[in-house]
Design a protein around this motif. Structure first.
Motif, PDB file in Angstrom:
ATOM      1  N   UNK A 261       0.823  -1.207   0.000  1.00 17.89           N
ATOM      2  CA  UNK A 261       0.000   0.000   0.000  1.00 17.89           C
ATOM      3  C   UNK A 261       0.858   1.259   0.000  1.00 17.89           C
ATOM      4  N   UNK A 262       2.080   1.162   0.523  1.00 15.75           N
ATOM      5  CA  UNK A 262       2.934   2.345   0.593  1.00 15.75           C
ATOM      6  C   UNK A 262       3.959   2.441  -0.503  1.00 15.75           C
ATOM      7  N   UNK A 263       3.944   1.510  -1.453  1.00  8.64           N
ATOM      8  CA  UNK A 263       4.954   1.534  -2.514  1.00  8.64           C
ATOM      9  C   UNK A 263       4.374   2.175  -3.761  1.00  8.64           C
ATOM     10  N   UNK A 264       4.793   3.406  -4.055  1.00  8.18           N
ATOM     11  CA  UNK A 264       4.283   4.188  -5.168  1.00  8.18           C
ATOM     12  C   UNK A 264       2.760   4.347  -5.051  1.00  8.18           C
ATOM     13  N   UNK A 265       2.291   5.139  -4.076  1.00  7.97           N
ATOM     14  CA  UNK A 265       0.846   5.343  -3.923  1.00  7.97           C
ATOM     15  C   UNK A 265       0.194   5.758  -5.247  1.00  7.97           C
ATOM     16  N   UNK A 266      -0.896   5.100  -5.567  1.00  6.09           N
ATOM     17  CA  UNK A 266      -1.576   5.363  -6.822  1.00  6.09           C
ATOM     18  C   UNK A 266      -1.011   4.586  -7.993  1.00  6.09           C
ATOM     19  N   UNK A 267       0.082   3.867  -7.770  1.00  3.29           N
ATOM     20  CA  UNK A 267       0.709   3.059  -8.826  1.00  3.29           C
ATOM     21  C   UNK A 267       1.330   1.846  -8.160  1.00  3.29           C
ATOM     22  N   UNK A 268       0.632   0.714  -8.162  1.00  2.00           N
ATOM     23  CA  UNK A 268       1.119  -0.481  -7.488  1.00  2.00           C
ATOM     24  C   UNK A 268       2.217  -1.135  -8.310  1.00  2.00           C
ATOM     25  N   UNK A 269       3.441  -1.104  -7.787  1.00  3.90           N
ATOM     26  CA  UNK A 269       4.583  -1.756  -8.424  1.00  3.90           C
ATOM     27  C   UNK A 269       5.231  -2.709  -7.429  1.00  3.90           C
ATOM     28  N   UNK A 270       5.579  -3.897  -7.872  1.00  2.00           N
ATOM     29  CA  UNK A 270       6.291  -4.838  -7.012  1.00  2.00           C
ATOM     30  C   UNK A 270       7.731  -4.372  -6.861  1.00  2.00           C
ATOM     31  N   UNK A 271       8.200  -4.112  -5.636  1.00  2.00           N
ATOM     32  CA  UNK A 271       9.602  -3.732  -5.463  1.00  2.00           C
ATOM     33  C   UNK A 271      10.539  -4.831  -5.954  1.00  2.00           C
TER      34      UNK A 271
ATOM     35  N   UNK B  60      11.563  -4.670 -16.630  1.00  2.00           N
ATOM     36  CA  UNK B  60      10.263  -4.070 -16.933  1.00  2.00           C
ATOM     37  C   UNK B  60       9.472  -4.000 -15.644  1.00  2.00           C
ATOM     38  N   UNK B  61       8.541  -3.058 -15.537  1.00  2.00           N
ATOM     39  CA  UNK B  61       7.759  -2.929 -14.300  1.00  2.00           C
ATOM     40  C   UNK B  61       6.846  -4.123 -14.070  1.00  2.00           C
ATOM     41  N   UNK B  62       6.633  -4.421 -12.796  1.00  2.00           N
ATOM     42  CA  UNK B  62       5.732  -5.492 -12.367  1.00  2.00           C
ATOM     43  C   UNK B  62       4.594  -4.816 -11.631  1.00  2.00           C
ATOM     44  N   UNK B  63       3.466  -4.661 -12.305  1.00  2.60           N
ATOM     45  CA  UNK B  63       2.383  -3.797 -11.869  1.00  2.60           C
ATOM     46  C   UNK B  63       1.261  -4.607 -11.224  1.00  2.60           C
TER      47      UNK B  63
ATOM     48  N   UNK C 232       3.675 -12.854 -12.136  1.00  5.36           N
ATOM     49  CA  UNK C 232       5.101 -12.991 -12.434  1.00  5.36           C
ATOM     50  C   UNK C 232       5.484 -14.460 -12.296  1.00  5.36           C
ATOM     51  N   UNK C 233       6.195 -14.957 -13.293  1.00  2.00           N
ATOM     52  CA  UNK C 233       6.711 -16.329 -13.221  1.00  2.00           C
ATOM     53  C   UNK C 233       8.230 -16.278 -13.205  1.00  2.00           C
ATOM     54  N   UNK C 234       8.828 -16.952 -12.228  1.00  2.00           N
ATOM     55  CA  UNK C 234      10.273 -17.055 -12.142  1.00  2.00           C
ATOM     56  C   UNK C 234      10.686 -18.488 -12.444  1.00  2.00           C
ATOM     57  N   UNK C 235      11.563 -18.640 -13.432  1.00  2.00           N
ATOM     58  CA  UNK C 235      12.142 -19.938 -13.787  1.00  2.00           C
ATOM     59  C   UNK C 235      13.468 -20.040 -13.033  1.00  2.00           C
ATOM     60  N   UNK C 236      13.545 -20.948 -12.059  1.00  2.00           N
ATOM     61  CA  UNK C 236      14.614 -20.930 -11.065  1.00  2.00           C
ATOM     62  C   UNK C 236      15.407 -22.228 -11.093  1.00  2.00           C
ATOM     63  N   UNK C 237      16.720 -22.098 -10.978  1.00  6.33           N
ATOM     64  CA  UNK C 237      17.617 -23.231 -10.729  1.00  6.33           C
ATOM     65  C   UNK C 237      18.391 -22.947  -9.454  1.00  6.33           C
TER      66      UNK C 237
ATOM     67  N   UNK D 212       6.578 -11.610 -17.109  1.00  2.00           N
ATOM     68  CA  UNK D 212       5.184 -11.295 -16.802  1.00  2.00           C
ATOM     69  C   UNK D 212       4.278 -12.264 -17.551  1.00  2.00           C
ATOM     70  N   UNK D 213       2.992 -12.254 -17.178  1.00  2.00           N
ATOM     71  CA  UNK D 213       2.037 -13.142 -17.836  1.00  2.00           C
ATOM     72  C   UNK D 213       1.896 -12.843 -19.320  1.00  2.00           C
ATOM     73  N   UNK D 214       2.275 -11.615 -19.754  1.00  2.08           N
ATOM     74  CA  UNK D 214       2.190 -11.292 -21.179  1.00  2.08           C
ATOM     75  C   UNK D 214       3.458 -11.664 -21.935  1.00  2.08           C
TER      76      UNK D 214
END
Length: 326
Positions: free
Chosen positions: A59-69, A103-106, A111-116, A133-135
Motif C-alpha cells: 500500500x505504501x509503494x508508489x501510492x496510486x501506482x502499485x509496483x512490485x519492489x 520491466x515494471x511489475x504492476x 510474475x513467473x520465475x524460472x529458477x535453478x 510477466x504473464x504477457x
C-alpha cells in the motif's frame, strides 16, 4: 518443514488477504505457488506471484501506482528455496551477485520465475532465476546466494568509518516524504544524518518489532526467526540512494531500481537495531545513477553494496494503464 513458509494457491473467491501465522519474519508471502520441474541434486522449479496491492507493504509503494519492489523478487527466491530444501532454519540472502530488473511489475501482473538452485560445497545455494510477466515480457534476471544465518562480520571497508561523522544537515522527515514516492509502511528511511548533495548521504533506519514483517509470527519462536529481512535492508539502502540522487536534479520521472551487483550480507539484525546506510554516487549518466556503499548496525558492517543502478523512467513507461502506453 521447520522454518518454511509454504506457498499457497490464491485466495478462493478473491477475498481479503490471508494473514496466516508464520515461523520467520518476512515482508509478505512472496510466492503463490511452486511447480517443481526437477528435484535432483540441482533443483529446478517455477514460482508464481501475482502482484497484489493488498499485500503487506504494498500500500505504501508508489501510492496510486502499485509496483512490485525489485527486492521482493529476491524475497520470493528465498521463500521458495527454503520451502523446497526443508531447511531447519530459513535461508537468507548471503549475496546478490547480479540482479537486473527489465520491466515494471504492476498490480494484477502474474510474475513467473524460472529458477535453478544448486547446492555449493559450503552448504549454500546458488540460485539463478529469469522472470517474465504473464504477457511474456521479461522482467528480471537474478543470480544470488542463499544460506543459513551467519553471525560473522564483513571486513570493514577501506576508508569507511564505523560511525560516520555528522555533515551538513539534509532533508528532515517531512522533506523525505515530499521527495520519496513511498509511504508507510514502505518508507524505510527515518532520518538523514549527514548529507553532501550529489556525492554522499548517511541515513538511519530504526528496526521496530511492530513492523509488518513481524505480523503473524507464531508464539514461542527462537530469536533467530526475528532477523530483519535482508530484502528490506536493501530496499532501505535503495531509498537512501534515491534521496541522494534526487539532489543532483538529474532524475526525471519515476525512479526505479534497474540493477544490483556484488551485494553481500552477514550478521543478524533484530528488532531494536538502528541501521545506518552510507551511500555514495559513483557515476551519473542520462537518467541513470550508480551508487555504492555500506550498512552498519552499530560498529558491525552488515551489508555492502557494490553497485545499485537506478533508472528514471517516464510515468507512461511504468504505468501501463495510462492512455497510449504500450
Amino acid at each position: 518443514m521447520t522454518g518454511a513458509l509454504p506457498p499457497r494457491a490464491g485466495r478462493p473467491g478473491g477475498g481479503p488477504p490471508h494473514h496466516d501465522r508464520h515461523t520467520f519474519s518476512t515482508p509478505l508471502r512472496a510466492v503463490d505457488r511452486i511447480e517443481v520441474l526437477s528435484d535432483g541434486p540441482d533443483l529446478r522449479f517455477l514460482l508464481y506471484k501475482t502482484v497484489d496491492p493488498e499485500d503487506p507493504y504494498m500500500v505504501g509503494h508508489f501510492p496510486g501506482l502499485t509496483l512490485l519492489p525489485a527486492v521482493f523478487v529476491l524475497e520470493a527466491l528465498r521463500q521458495a528455496t527454503t520451502t523446497l530444501v526443508g531447511a531447519d532454519e530459513p535461508l537468507n540472502l548471503v549475496e546478490v551477485r547480479s540482479g537486473r530488473w527489465l520491466a515494471p511489475m504492476q498490480g494484477g501482473d502474474e510474475i513467473r520465475l524460472d529458477v535453478t538452485a544448486k547446492a555449493t560445497d559450503d552448504g549454500r545455494w546458488l540460485v539463478t532465476a529469469d522472470g517474465t510477466r504473464h504477457d511474456g515480457t521479461p522482467v528480471a534476471a537474478v543470480k544470488a546466494v542463499l544460506g543459513d544465518r551467519d553471525a560473522g562480520e564483513l571486513p570493514i571497508p577501506a576508508g569507511g568509518p564505523l560511525l560516520p561523522a555528522p555533515g551538513p544537515s539534509g532533508p528532515d522527515y517531512t522533506e523525505i516524504l515530499d521527495r520519496l514516492p513511498v509511504r508507510h509502511p514502505m518508507l524505510l528511511v527515518d532520518r538523514v544524518e549527514a548529507f553532501d548533495p550529489g556525492r554522499r548521504i548517511t541515513t538511519v533506519k530504526a528496526v521496530s518489532g511492530s513492523e509488518p514483517c513481524y505480523q503473524g509470527m507464531a508464539d514461542g519462536l527462537p530469536l533467530s526467526r526475528y532477523m530483519y529481512p535482508r530484502a528490506l535492508m536493501l530496499e532501505s539502502f535503495g531509498q537512501s540512494s534515491v534521496l541522494l540522487w534526487l539532489s543532483t536534479d538529474t532524475a526525471e520521472g519515476v525512479p526505479v531500481a534497474a540493477a544490483f551487483r556484488d551485494c553481500r550480507f552477514t550478521g543478524e539484525v533484530r528488532p531494536g537495531a538502528v541501521l545506518r546506510h552510507v551511500a555514495r554516487i559513483d557515476r551519473l549518466m542520462s537518467n541513470n545513477v550508480f551508487v555504492s556503499g555500506q550498512t552498519w548496525d552499530g560498529d558491525r558492517c552488515v551489508m555492502t553494496v557494490g553497485a545499485l543502478i537506478g533508472s528514471s523512467r517516464p510515468r507512461e513507461k511504468v504505468d501501463r494503464t495510462m492512455a497510449g502506453a504500450p
